[in-house]
Design a protein around this motif. Structure first.
Motif, PDB file in Angstrom:
ATOM      1  N   MET A   1       0.830  -1.204   0.000  1.00  0.00           N
ATOM      2  CA  MET A   1       0.000   0.000   0.000  1.00  0.00           C
ATOM      3  C   MET A   1       0.868   1.260   0.000  1.00  0.00           C
ATOM      4  O   MET A   1       0.610   2.222  -0.728  1.00  0.00           O
ATOM      5  CB  MET A   1      -0.918   0.025   1.228  1.00  0.00           C
ATOM      6  N   MET A   2       1.906   1.268   0.827  1.00  0.00           N
ATOM      7  CA  MET A   2       2.782   2.429   0.910  1.00  0.00           C
ATOM      8  C   MET A   2       3.532   2.657  -0.397  1.00  0.00           C
ATOM      9  O   MET A   2       3.833   3.797  -0.759  1.00  0.00           O
ATOM     10  CB  MET A   2       3.792   2.248   2.046  1.00  0.00           C
ATOM     11  N   ALA A   3       3.814   1.571  -1.112  1.00  0.00           N
ATOM     12  CA  ALA A   3       4.564   1.662  -2.358  1.00  0.00           C
ATOM     13  C   ALA A   3       3.664   1.889  -3.567  1.00  0.00           C
ATOM     14  O   ALA A   3       4.159   2.041  -4.691  1.00  0.00           O
ATOM     15  CB  ALA A   3       5.376   0.392  -2.551  1.00  0.00           C
ATOM     16  N   GLY A   4       2.368   1.886  -3.368  1.00  0.00           N
ATOM     17  CA  GLY A   4       1.456   2.076  -4.482  1.00  0.00           C
ATOM     18  C   GLY A   4       1.301   0.843  -5.345  1.00  0.00           C
ATOM     19  O   GLY A   4       0.869   0.935  -6.499  1.00  0.00           O
ATOM     20  N   LEU A   5       1.627  -0.336  -4.813  1.00  0.00           N
ATOM     21  CA  LEU A   5       1.504  -1.578  -5.568  1.00  0.00           C
ATOM     22  C   LEU A   5       0.120  -2.200  -5.425  1.00  0.00           C
ATOM     23  O   LEU A   5      -0.227  -3.126  -6.153  1.00  0.00           O
ATOM     24  CB  LEU A   5       2.562  -2.587  -5.091  1.00  0.00           C
ATOM     25  N   ASP A   6      -0.667  -1.704  -4.482  1.00  0.00           N
ATOM     26  CA  ASP A   6      -2.023  -2.192  -4.266  1.00  0.00           C
ATOM     27  C   ASP A   6      -2.861  -1.019  -3.765  1.00  0.00           C
ATOM     28  O   ASP A   6      -2.322  -0.017  -3.277  1.00  0.00           O
ATOM     29  CB  ASP A   6      -2.025  -3.342  -3.247  1.00  0.00           C
ATOM     30  N   THR A   7      -4.158  -1.129  -3.896  1.00  0.00           N
ATOM     31  CA  THR A   7      -5.050  -0.036  -3.487  1.00  0.00           C
ATOM     32  C   THR A   7      -5.811  -0.432  -2.226  1.00  0.00           C
ATOM     33  O   THR A   7      -6.214  -1.589  -2.061  1.00  0.00           O
ATOM     34  CB  THR A   7      -6.061   0.288  -4.596  1.00  0.00           C
TER      35      THR A   7
ATOM     36  N   TRP B   1       0.391   8.343   1.007  1.00  0.00           N
ATOM     37  CA  TRP B   1       1.274   9.296   0.336  1.00  0.00           C
ATOM     38  C   TRP B   1       2.637   8.656   0.113  1.00  0.00           C
ATOM     39  O   TRP B   1       3.120   7.889   0.958  1.00  0.00           O
ATOM     40  CB  TRP B   1       1.478  10.550   1.183  1.00  0.00           C
ATOM     41  N   LEU B   2       3.253   8.995  -0.992  1.00  0.00           N
ATOM     42  CA  LEU B   2       4.625   8.602  -1.274  1.00  0.00           C
ATOM     43  C   LEU B   2       5.343   9.854  -1.756  1.00  0.00           C
ATOM     44  O   LEU B   2       5.031  10.386  -2.822  1.00  0.00           O
ATOM     45  CB  LEU B   2       4.679   7.517  -2.353  1.00  0.00           C
ATOM     46  N   GLY B   3       6.276  10.337  -0.921  1.00  0.00           N
ATOM     47  CA  GLY B   3       6.902  11.618  -1.253  1.00  0.00           C
ATOM     48  C   GLY B   3       5.843  12.702  -1.320  1.00  0.00           C
ATOM     49  O   GLY B   3       5.016  12.852  -0.421  1.00  0.00           O
TER      50      GLY B   3
ATOM     51  N   ALA C   1      -5.152   9.330  -4.579  1.00  0.00           N
ATOM     52  CA  ALA C   1      -5.878  10.321  -5.374  1.00  0.00           C
ATOM     53  C   ALA C   1      -5.445  10.297  -6.840  1.00  0.00           C
ATOM     54  O   ALA C   1      -5.901  11.112  -7.635  1.00  0.00           O
ATOM     55  CB  ALA C   1      -5.657  11.723  -4.802  1.00  0.00           C
ATOM     56  N   LEU C   2      -4.566   9.349  -7.207  1.00  0.00           N
ATOM     57  CA  LEU C   2      -3.993   9.317  -8.550  1.00  0.00           C
ATOM     58  C   LEU C   2      -4.635   8.255  -9.436  1.00  0.00           C
ATOM     59  O   LEU C   2      -5.044   7.200  -8.965  1.00  0.00           O
ATOM     60  CB  LEU C   2      -2.488   9.035  -8.474  1.00  0.00           C
ATOM     61  N   GLY C   3      -4.692   8.564 -10.733  1.00  0.00           N
ATOM     62  CA  GLY C   3      -5.093   7.570 -11.719  1.00  0.00           C
ATOM     63  C   GLY C   3      -3.938   6.638 -12.012  1.00  0.00           C
ATOM     64  O   GLY C   3      -2.818   6.835 -11.538  1.00  0.00           O
ATOM     65  N   ASP C   4      -4.181   5.623 -12.825  1.00  0.00           N
ATOM     66  CA  ASP C   4      -3.174   4.587 -13.072  1.00  0.00           C
ATOM     67  C   ASP C   4      -1.877   5.153 -13.645  1.00  0.00           C
ATOM     68  O   ASP C   4      -0.784   4.769 -13.216  1.00  0.00           O
ATOM     69  CB  ASP C   4      -3.734   3.531 -14.030  1.00  0.00           C
ATOM     70  N   ARG C   5      -1.974   6.040 -14.618  1.00  0.00           N
ATOM     71  CA  ARG C   5      -0.774   6.564 -15.270  1.00  0.00           C
ATOM     72  C   ARG C   5       0.057   7.397 -14.300  1.00  0.00           C
ATOM     73  O   ARG C   5       1.285   7.251 -14.213  1.00  0.00           O
ATOM     74  CB  ARG C   5      -1.169   7.395 -16.492  1.00  0.00           C
ATOM     75  N   ALA C   6      -0.615   8.289 -13.571  1.00  0.00           N
ATOM     76  CA  ALA C   6       0.089   9.134 -12.603  1.00  0.00           C
ATOM     77  C   ALA C   6       0.659   8.299 -11.458  1.00  0.00           C
ATOM     78  O   ALA C   6       1.733   8.594 -10.933  1.00  0.00           O
ATOM     79  CB  ALA C   6      -0.856  10.206 -12.058  1.00  0.00           C
ATOM     80  N   LEU C   7      -0.060   7.242 -11.089  1.00  0.00           N
ATOM     81  CA  LEU C   7       0.402   6.356 -10.013  1.00  0.00           C
ATOM     82  C   LEU C   7       1.689   5.649 -10.426  1.00  0.00           C
ATOM     83  O   LEU C   7       2.633   5.541  -9.630  1.00  0.00           O
ATOM     84  CB  LEU C   7      -0.679   5.341  -9.677  1.00  0.00           C
ATOM     85  N   THR C   8       1.740   5.180 -11.664  1.00  0.00           N
ATOM     86  CA  THR C   8       2.946   4.517 -12.167  1.00  0.00           C
ATOM     87  C   THR C   8       4.130   5.472 -12.139  1.00  0.00           C
ATOM     88  O   THR C   8       5.239   5.108 -11.727  1.00  0.00           O
ATOM     89  CB  THR C   8       2.717   4.013 -13.602  1.00  0.00           C
ATOM     90  N   LYS C   9       3.915   6.710 -12.538  1.00  0.00           N
ATOM     91  CA  LYS C   9       4.970   7.720 -12.536  1.00  0.00           C
ATOM     92  C   LYS C   9       5.442   8.003 -11.106  1.00  0.00           C
ATOM     93  O   LYS C   9       6.656   8.076 -10.849  1.00  0.00           O
ATOM     94  CB  LYS C   9       4.462   9.004 -13.172  1.00  0.00           C
ATOM     95  N   ALA C  10       4.506   8.142 -10.188  1.00  0.00           N
ATOM     96  CA  ALA C  10       4.857   8.417  -8.792  1.00  0.00           C
ATOM     97  C   ALA C  10       5.654   7.272  -8.193  1.00  0.00           C
ATOM     98  O   ALA C  10       6.629   7.485  -7.464  1.00  0.00           O
ATOM     99  CB  ALA C  10       3.585   8.654  -7.979  1.00  0.00           C
ATOM    100  N   ARG C  11       5.259   6.059  -8.533  1.00  0.00           N
ATOM    101  CA  ARG C  11       5.942   4.877  -8.005  1.00  0.00           C
ATOM    102  C   ARG C  11       7.358   4.778  -8.553  1.00  0.00           C
ATOM    103  O   ARG C  11       8.292   4.467  -7.820  1.00  0.00           O
ATOM    104  CB  ARG C  11       5.126   3.637  -8.361  1.00  0.00           C
ATOM    105  N   ARG C  12       7.527   5.040  -9.830  1.00  0.00           N
ATOM    106  CA  ARG C  12       8.851   4.962 -10.443  1.00  0.00           C
ATOM    107  C   ARG C  12       9.798   6.000  -9.874  1.00  0.00           C
ATOM    108  O   ARG C  12      10.988   5.750  -9.700  1.00  0.00           O
ATOM    109  CB  ARG C  12       8.740   5.148 -11.963  1.00  0.00           C
ATOM    110  N   ARG C  13       9.288   7.181  -9.576  1.00  0.00           N
ATOM    111  CA  ARG C  13      10.150   8.265  -9.121  1.00  0.00           C
ATOM    112  C   ARG C  13      10.286   8.339  -7.609  1.00  0.00           C
ATOM    113  O   ARG C  13      11.267   8.873  -7.097  1.00  0.00           O
ATOM    114  CB  ARG C  13       9.635   9.603  -9.673  1.00  0.00           C
ATOM    115  N   GLY C  14       9.308   7.793  -6.890  1.00  0.00           N
ATOM    116  CA  GLY C  14       9.329   7.936  -5.438  1.00  0.00           C
ATOM    117  C   GLY C  14       9.761   6.715  -4.668  1.00  0.00           C
ATOM    118  O   GLY C  14      10.053   6.805  -3.473  1.00  0.00           O
TER     119      GLY C  14
END
Length: 253
Positions: A60-66, A73-75, A81-94
């Motif tokens: 959950m903390m890593a955004g791998l599951d909802t 929050w991550l960073g 609050a993010l859609g799939d595309r934005a979530l993937t970006k946040a996970r890759r960068r954070g």
């Protein structure tokens, strides 16, 4: 005003997090109203028995599951609050990830595996990034192995590559899921020392899921879950003290 993990000095945070799998009589509550944060520059061990919710919390903390309910929050990103595309970006960068199975790409050499997060994010490393990566390669003892592929490395060397890859983009937090599970005792201790050094010397936030009292003793902070709830949140303990803590919780259950 929206509250972010940055406002609280945390690299990752969840609030009122609940996760239920299944429905009706067969429903299983993996997390029950959990609120906790990962502090910046701290090595945190998340422990608990099988089924306690520790891996679910990390996912959950890593955004791998909802979550079923609650916020994460991550960073600077509110993951829930993010859609799939934005979530993937946040996970890759954070977030960076270290797993017990290493998860290296077999056709890529050491350097290419370390650079993979940049490739997946569609960006080239800056000169500063390159300098940081070379520093990681040197400090992890991989300089003579950068042209080798995973099958040419020992288990300990593969895990060092995985650590370098996780740290390469300098994410807000590195999540390590049983990172010593497939290693012998000596190599496992070396890997734990490297994670501890990444936190103490480089200010990296580490969240490690483990059931091993010795691995747990390397952490600055210990968070223990039982039946989906946090039952302990405190400072470092010796392996014996960790084992006693885990046993005491099991006895109460």
């Amino acid at each position: 005003m929206q509250i972010s993990s940055n406002d609280l000095g945390l690299a990752a945070r969840v609030a009122g997090l609940t996760k239920t799998y299944g429905t009706g009589d067969g429903a299983v509550m993996a997390l029950d109203d959990v609120s906790v944060g990962i502090r910046r520059g701290e090595f945190t061990a998340v422990i608990g028995a099988s089924g306690s919710g520790k891996s679910t919390l990390m996912h959950m903390m890593a955004g791998l599951d909802t979550p079923t309910a609650g916020r994460a929050w991550l960073g600077e990103y509110e993951l829930t609050a993010l859609g799939d595309r934005a979530l993937t970006k946040a996970r890759r960068r954070g977030a960076g990830f270290v797993f017990q199975s290493f998860n290296l790409v077999p056709v890529l050499d050491v350097r290419a595996n370390i650079l993979l997060p940049f490739e997946l994010d569609g960006r080239r490393p800056t000169a500063d990034d390159e300098a940081w990566i070379e520093r990681l390669i040197d400090s992890l003892g991989l300089a003579a192995r950068v042209g080798h592929r995973p099958h040419e490395l020992s288990g300990g060397q593969q895990q060092r590559v995985a650590i370098a890859r996780a740290l390469a983009t300098r994410p807000d937090v590195v999540f390590a899921d049983e990172p010593t599970g497939n290693l012998d005792t000596r190599t496992g201790r070396e890997v734990l020392a490297l994670l501890a050094e990444a936190s103490s010397s480089h200010g990296q936030s580490i969240a490690m899921v483990t059931h091993d009292p010795v691995a747990t003793s390397h952490a600055d902070r210990i968070v223990m879950l039982s039946d989906g709830r946090i039952v302990h949140d405190g400072g470092p303990l010796s392996p014996t003290e960790v084992a006693d803590l885990m046993l005491s919780v099991e006895v109460v259950r």
